[in-house]
Design a protein around this motif. Structure first.
Motif, PDB file in Angstrom:
ATOM      1  N   CYS A 116      11.796  10.821   1.892  1.00  0.00           N
ATOM      2  CA  CYS A 116      11.686   9.357   1.926  1.00  0.00           C
ATOM      3  C   CYS A 116      12.793   8.763   1.050  1.00  0.00           C
ATOM      4  N   CYS A 164      10.894   6.493  -2.088  1.00  0.00           N
ATOM      5  CA  CYS A 164      10.177   7.112  -3.217  1.00  0.00           C
ATOM      6  C   CYS A 164      10.566   8.568  -3.433  1.00  0.00           C
ATOM      7  N   CYS A 218       6.467   7.045   5.534  1.00  0.00           N
ATOM      8  CA  CYS A 218       6.106   7.820   4.346  1.00  0.00           C
ATOM      9  C   CYS A 218       4.606   7.685   4.098  1.00  0.00           C
ATOM     10  N   CYS A 234       4.424   5.710   0.345  1.00  0.00           N
ATOM     11  CA  CYS A 234       4.792   4.298   0.131  1.00  0.00           C
ATOM     12  C   CYS A 234       4.927   3.499   1.433  1.00  0.00           C
ATOM     13  N   HIS A 259       7.235   3.499   3.613  1.00  0.00           N
ATOM     14  CA  HIS A 259       8.617   3.191   3.998  1.00  0.00           C
ATOM     15  C   HIS A 259       8.880   3.809   5.376  1.00  0.00           C
TER      16      HIS A 259
HETATM   17 ZN   LIG Z   1       8.031   7.031   0.302  1.00  0.00          ZN
END
Ligand SMILES: [Zn+2]
Length: 128
Positions: free
Chosen positions: A90, A93, A117, A120, A122
Motif C-alpha cells: 500500500c 500506509c 488496502c 487504510c 487506500h
Molecule cells: Zn494502506
C-alpha cells in the motif's frame, strides 16, 4: 479461474505462497521428467529392436515435452506471483499484502485490477 476471487478468498499472502509452492512443484516435476526423458533417450540409442526403439523414443519425447511444459508453467506461475508481489504494498500506509481486489479487467495483453488496502482503504491499481 478468476485471480480476484482466488486472492480475495484466501488473502494475498496465502495465495502468493500457494503460487510459489505450485511453481516449484512444477520445477521439480519437470526436472524428474527431463531426467527420465534423457534416460529413455539413452536406452533408445543403444537398442536395435524396432518395437523397443519406438517405445523408448516415444517415452523419451513424451517425458522431455512434458518436462519442458512443466518448466514453462513454473515460470508463468512464479513470474506472475512475483510481479504481483512487487505491487502489493500500500502506497499510503506501507502495509504489504494486506489488500483486497475490488475490480478486475482483462484486456488483450494485460489484466488490470484495482486493490483496496485492508488497513487504510487506500485504492491503487495492479497489473499483471
Ligand atoms: Zn494502506
Amino acid at each position: 479461474m478468476s485471480l480476484m476471487r482466488d486472492i480475495n478468498r484466501a488473502g494475498f499472502r496465502p495465495w502468493y505462497e500457494t503460487q510459489l509452492a505450485a511453481g516449484f512443484g512444477f520445477v521439480a516435476l519437470g526436472l524428474i521428467l527431463i531426467v527420465a526423458g534423457a534416460a529413455f533417450l539413452e536406452v533408445w540409442l543403444g537398442h536395435a529392436n524396432v518395437l523397443n526403439d519406438l517405445i523408448y523414443a516415444g517415452s523419451s519425447f513424451i517425458c522431455l515435452g512434458s518436462g519442458g511444459y512443466c518448466w514453462i508453467k513454473a515460470a508463468e506461475r512464479i513470474g506472475a506471483a512475483e510481479h504481483l508481489a512487487q505491487q502489493a504494498t500500500c502506497k499510503a500506509c506501507k502495509a504489504y499484502g494486506r489488500l483486497e481486489l475490488v475490480s478486475e479487467e482483462h484486456l488483450p495483453q494485460v489484466c488490470q485490477m484495482k486493490a483496496s488496502c485492508r488497513r487504510c482503504r487506500h485504492l491503487w491499481q495492479l497489473e499483471i
